[in-house]
Design an enzyme around this catalytic site. Structure first.
Site, short mmCIF file in Angstrom:
data_model
loop_
_atom_site.label_atom_id
_atom_site.label_comp_id
_atom_site.label_asym_id
_atom_site.label_seq_id
_atom_site.Cartn_x
_atom_site.Cartn_y
_atom_site.Cartn_z
N PRO A 143 7.84 4.06 -26.77
CA PRO A 143 8.41 4.33 -28.09
C PRO A 143 9.55 5.34 -28.02
O PRO A 143 9.53 6.26 -27.21
CB PRO A 143 7.22 4.90 -28.88
CG PRO A 143 6.02 4.30 -28.20
CD PRO A 143 6.40 4.25 -26.74
N VAL A 144 10.52 5.18 -28.89
CA VAL A 144 11.68 6.05 -28.94
C VAL A 144 11.25 7.49 -29.21
O VAL A 144 11.87 8.43 -28.72
CB VAL A 144 12.66 5.57 -30.05
CG1 VAL A 144 13.83 6.51 -30.19
CG2 VAL A 144 13.14 4.17 -29.75
N SER A 145 10.14 7.67 -29.93
CA SER A 145 9.68 9.01 -30.27
C SER A 145 9.11 9.76 -29.07
O SER A 145 8.86 10.96 -29.14
CB SER A 145 8.62 8.96 -31.38
OG SER A 145 7.47 8.26 -30.95
N CYS A 146 8.89 9.08 -27.94
CA CYS A 146 8.38 9.72 -26.72
C CYS A 146 9.54 10.25 -25.90
O CYS A 146 10.55 9.59 -25.74
CB CYS A 146 7.59 8.73 -25.87
SG CYS A 146 6.05 8.20 -26.61
N ILE A 147 9.33 11.44 -25.35
CA ILE A 147 10.38 12.06 -24.52
C ILE A 147 10.32 11.48 -23.12
O ILE A 147 9.30 11.27 -22.56
CB ILE A 147 10.19 13.59 -24.47
CG1 ILE A 147 10.27 14.14 -25.89
CG2 ILE A 147 11.21 14.24 -23.57
CD1 ILE A 147 9.80 15.56 -26.03
#
Length: 102
Positions: free
Chosen positions: A98-102
């Site tokens: 997911p984009v929200s994961c670094i």
């Protein structure tokens, strides 16, 4: 990069996420979970099914959204996937990071 899961050659990116969700099945997910040190239970699979359903609907995922889903609390999500719940569960689910994961 290619990896072999469940006797099938799977296309993965550099971080080990499947490039093609169509190559995923429960055996593949189980082997990825084993690599990540996760002993899968029914609760784990419920979360994986939810993530895959959201992916199919093209819903962006975040830990906060999953915590509000009613499927799993944020606390339990961290208990089920302690080393980075969204990153690890997404990898096991065969979906892109997911984009929200670094």
């Amino acid at each position: 990069m290619e990896k072999t899961y469940a006797n099938v050659i799977i296309d993965c990116n550099d971080e080990g996420y499947l490039k093609n969700f169509q190559q995923w099945n429960q055996e593949v997910g189980l082997e990825i979970a084993n690599e990540e040190g996760i002993a899968m239970t029914g609760r784990h699979w419920e979360v994986i099914e939810y993530l895959q359903d959201q992916y199919r609907k093209e819903v962006p995922l975040s830990i906060r959204k999953i915590g509000k889903s009613g499927v799993v609390s944020i606390k339990e999500f961290y208990q089920l996937f302690p080393k980075g719940p969204l990153k690890i569960s997404s990898k096991i689910a065969g979906i892109p990071k997911p984009v929200s994961c670094i």
